[in-house]
Design a protein around this motif. Structure first.
Motif, short mmCIF file in Angstrom:
data_model
loop_
_atom_site.label_atom_id
_atom_site.label_comp_id
_atom_site.label_asym_id
_atom_site.label_seq_id
_atom_site.Cartn_x
_atom_site.Cartn_y
_atom_site.Cartn_z
N GLN A 1 21.83 35.65 52.57
CA GLN A 1 23.04 34.84 52.63
C GLN A 1 24.24 35.77 52.85
OE1 GLN A 1 23.72 32.52 49.13
NE2 GLN A 1 25.45 31.43 49.99
N LEU A 2 25.06 35.41 53.82
CA LEU A 2 26.22 36.22 54.14
C LEU A 2 27.34 35.88 53.17
CD1 LEU A 2 26.17 35.77 58.02
CD2 LEU A 2 25.07 37.55 56.64
N GLN A 3 27.87 36.91 52.52
CA GLN A 3 28.93 36.67 51.54
C GLN A 3 29.96 37.77 51.55
OE1 GLN A 3 26.90 36.13 47.66
NE2 GLN A 3 28.00 34.19 47.51
N LEU A 4 31.20 37.36 51.26
CA LEU A 4 32.28 38.29 50.94
C LEU A 4 32.78 37.90 49.56
CD1 LEU A 4 34.29 38.25 54.28
CD2 LEU A 4 32.97 40.19 53.38
N VAL A 5 32.84 38.85 48.66
CA VAL A 5 33.26 38.56 47.30
C VAL A 5 34.42 39.47 46.93
CG1 VAL A 5 32.59 38.45 44.89
CG2 VAL A 5 30.94 37.83 46.66
N GLU A 6 35.56 38.83 46.66
CA GLU A 6 36.74 39.58 46.24
C GLU A 6 36.74 39.77 44.73
OE1 GLU A 6 38.09 36.73 49.59
OE2 GLU A 6 36.83 36.67 47.80
N SER A 7 37.33 40.85 44.28
CA SER A 7 37.49 41.11 42.85
C SER A 7 38.70 41.99 42.65
CB SER A 7 36.24 41.77 42.27
OG SER A 7 36.00 43.02 42.88
N GLY A 8 39.11 42.11 41.38
CA GLY A 8 40.22 42.99 41.05
C GLY A 8 41.53 42.30 40.79
N GLY A 9 41.58 40.99 40.99
CA GLY A 9 42.80 40.27 40.71
C GLY A 9 43.06 40.16 39.21
N GLY A 10 44.24 39.67 38.88
CA GLY A 10 44.57 39.50 37.48
C GLY A 10 46.07 39.37 37.28
N LEU A 11 46.47 39.49 36.05
CA LEU A 11 47.88 39.40 35.67
C LEU A 11 48.44 40.81 35.54
CD1 LEU A 11 50.38 37.82 34.66
CD2 LEU A 11 49.37 37.94 32.36
N VAL A 12 49.56 41.05 36.19
CA VAL A 12 50.19 42.36 36.13
C VAL A 12 51.70 42.17 36.06
CG1 VAL A 12 50.24 42.58 38.65
CG2 VAL A 12 50.27 44.64 37.24
N GLN A 13 52.37 43.10 35.42
CA GLN A 13 53.82 43.03 35.32
C GLN A 13 54.47 43.50 36.61
OE1 GLN A 13 55.01 45.27 31.85
NE2 GLN A 13 54.61 43.53 30.49
N PRO A 14 55.67 43.04 36.88
CA PRO A 14 56.39 43.55 38.07
C PRO A 14 56.47 45.07 38.02
CG PRO A 14 57.51 41.64 37.17
CD PRO A 14 56.42 41.98 36.20
N PHE B 1 25.14 41.33 55.16
CA PHE B 1 25.50 41.91 56.45
C PHE B 1 26.27 43.20 56.17
CE2 PHE B 1 30.10 40.98 57.02
CZ PHE B 1 30.29 40.18 55.91
N THR B 2 26.44 44.00 57.20
CA THR B 2 27.17 45.25 57.03
C THR B 2 28.54 45.14 57.69
OG1 THR B 2 26.13 46.17 59.02
CG2 THR B 2 25.09 46.66 56.91
N LEU B 3 29.51 45.75 57.06
CA LEU B 3 30.89 45.65 57.52
C LEU B 3 31.22 46.53 58.72
CD1 LEU B 3 32.85 45.57 54.15
CD2 LEU B 3 32.57 43.69 55.78
N ASP B 4 30.34 47.44 59.07
CA ASP B 4 30.72 48.45 60.06
C ASP B 4 30.91 47.91 61.46
OD1 ASP B 4 27.42 50.08 60.12
OD2 ASP B 4 28.06 48.02 60.52
N SER B 5 30.55 46.65 61.70
CA SER B 5 30.78 46.05 63.01
C SER B 5 31.96 45.09 63.02
CB SER B 5 29.53 45.29 63.47
OG SER B 5 28.44 46.17 63.64
N TYR B 6 32.75 45.16 61.97
CA TYR B 6 33.80 44.17 61.79
C TYR B 6 35.17 44.81 61.54
CZ TYR B 6 30.05 40.77 61.21
OH TYR B 6 28.96 39.97 61.41
N ALA B 7 36.19 44.17 62.11
CA ALA B 7 37.55 44.40 61.64
C ALA B 7 37.75 43.51 60.41
CB ALA B 7 38.56 44.05 62.72
#
Length: 128
Positions: A1-14, A27-33
């Motif tokens: 199954q082809l997936q992109l999973v983002e992480s690292g978000g959260g609450l941060v102060q200015p 899939f591998t990212l090396d063929s993609y922008a």
């Protein structure tokens, strides 16, 4: 199954920093922008940054130039968005997306349109 999973978000102060990751599986990212996008509440989705298939060229929206840095690690099949000096107006759901690029265009194409796959996003909230 082809997936992109983002992480690292959260609450941060200015003024704070976060690093978002976007990991590909199936899939591998090396063929993609790759592009990072964001959508704030009540606003349209906008392109934030993109990087070419080769990694040799990048682009940034004016609103984040000098504060955000996009990078890719094909060995880890992951792309990153380092976000520094965050502002409340950076609050949004951040998405990564990829676009297949022919090898002869690997240094050229850095797109915010025609994306092939999208992740589901990660929420970034900048607030004191």
């Amino acid at each position: 199954q082809l997936q992109l999973v983002e992480s690292g978000g959260g609450l941060v102060q200015p003024g704070g920093s976060l690093r978002l990751s976007c990991a590909a599986s199936g899939f591998t990212l090396d063929s993609y922008a790759i592009g990072w996008f964001r959508q704030a509440p009540g606003k349209e989705r906008e392109g934030v940054s993109c990087i070419t298939r080769s990694g040799s060229n990048t682009n940034y929206a004016d609103s984040v130039k000098g504060r955000f840095t996009i990078s890719r690690d094909n060995a880890k099949n992951t792309v990153y968005l380092q976000m520094n000096s965050l502002k409340p107006e950076d609050t949004a759901v951040y998405f990564c997306a990829v676009r297949g690029v022919a090898a002869y265009l690997r240094n050229v194409v850095c797109a915010y349109s025609g994306m092939d796959y999208w992740g589901k996003g990660t929420l970034v909230t900048v607030s004191s």
